[in-house]
Design an enzyme around this catalytic site. Structure first.
Site, PDB file in Angstrom:
ATOM      1  CD  GLU A 129     -28.936  18.047  -1.464  1.00 21.03           C
ATOM      2  OE1 GLU A 129     -27.897  18.501  -0.946  1.00 21.03           O
ATOM      3  OE2 GLU A 129     -29.043  16.859  -1.840  1.00 21.03           O
TER       4      GLU A 129
ATOM      5  CE  LYS B 108     -23.990   9.968  -8.007  1.00 20.79           C
ATOM      6  NZ  LYS B 108     -24.238  11.199  -7.279  1.00 20.79           N
TER       7      LYS B 108
END
Ligand code: PSU
Ligand code: MN
EC number: 4.2.1.70
Length: 303
Positions: A25, A159
């Site tokens: 990406e 995260k």
């Protein structure tokens, strides 16, 4: 071929010959890391994918095209330009039609990879359900994409800027298989382990490929999410990083940061507060994912 696709020769050739290709990406480059570490990371990721026998295909939106397989110059532009749009599913048609410069998120990279016929995609961490979701309804489009687009994603979990238990619940509801690679627990990006138990653990790439083939034979839509823990030697102290994350989330709320700005704000804040330590960990886990992604893509082709 889709008229918006601009695939470089090397990637096109590999796709045509059914050789291993790994998509990468670009939002991680433009909005996920500072310069110059971002461009170094992007180049080295490609080198690792090659080293393990696959062809890297970094994806971005340039000049009204979905560009697949970027030059060093393209990578530098994405890493330094001020006017890069973060492109999720919502933004894709607009950024293409307006011929703007765009970096693809996990969701959009999956869409583009599927259009090109690429089966594996390596990233750092996926987006998910944000903390405080009850008020904001902030759910990353990455989760919806995993539910509907046939690209398998390798990441280091997510995260804890996110609400991880709710993210796992949502993935279950949407029918996304989440595999722990050599782990029973969801890796928490900066740290190898978490208290969130996964339903599926696999210890070798052949088993993962077999599951993917079975899913495809059944005609089940969507991607498999392979979560790969950060290597032990790079894993950060959990209470230290959690403190920084709490602080960043609090500051984002106070400043009224919303929508697509939330994730980049939090990522930058954590790098700043840790004086770059989190950036080092982030880069290490991406490399580790690039290695696993390439191995998976190669094993998949050999089956
Ligand atoms: N999480 C990270 N690093 C990142 C991202 C997420 O640890 O760089 C990027 C990815 O491109 C992901 C996007 O798809 O942020 C998610 O943004 P949002 O939360 O706005 O959906
Ligand atoms: Mn969001």
């Amino acid at each position: 071929m889709n008229k918006y696709l601009d695939i470089c020769e090397e990637v096109k050739d590999a796709i045509n010959r059914k050789k291993a290709v790994v998509a990468l990406e670009s939002t991680i480059i433009s909005h996920g890391m500072p310069y110059p570490q971002n461009v170094e990371m992007a180049k080295h990721c490609e080198a690792i994918v090659r080293e393990y026998g696959a062809v890297p295909a970094t994806i971005a939106i340039m000049d009204g095209k979905i560009k697949i397989g970027l030059s060093d110059e393209d990578l530098k532009i994405l890493a330094t330009a001020e006017n890069v749009t973060k492109v999720s599913r919502r933004d894709l048609a607009q950024v293409l039609s307006e011929k703007k410069l765009g970096a693809t998120t996990v969701a959009t990279t999956m869409i583009c990879a599927e259009l090109a016929g690429i089966k594996f995609f390596v990233t750092g961490g996926i987006g998910g359900i944000h903390r405080g979701y009850e008020q904001t309804l902030d759910v990353s489009a990455d989760l919806e994409e995993l539910a509907q687009t046939d690209v398998n994603v390798i990441c280091a979990g997510a995260k804890s800027i996110l609400d991880l238990p709710r993210t796992l619940e949502y993935l279950e509801t949407k029918g996304v298989c989440v595999i722990g690679y050599k782990t029973d627990y969801l890796p928490q990006f900066f740290t190898a382990e978490s208290e969130y138990r996964l339903n599926t653990r696999m210890d070798c790439v052949e088993d993962i490929c077999s599951l993917i083939h079975t899913k495809e034979n059944l005609g089940l839509k969507g991607g498999v999410l392979i979560t790969n823990p950060i290597p032990k030697e790079n894993s950060m102290d959990k209470s230290y990083i959690d403190t920084l994350i709490e602080k960043a989330v609090k500051e984002a709320n106070e400043k009224g940061i919303k929508g697509k700005e939330v994730t980049p704000f939090l990522l930058a804040k954590i790098v700043e507060e840790s004086h770059g330590a989190s950036l080092k960990a982030n880069i290490a886990l991406v490399y580790n994912n690039a290695k696993l992604g390439a191995k998976l893509a190669v094993a998949y082709c050999n089956e």
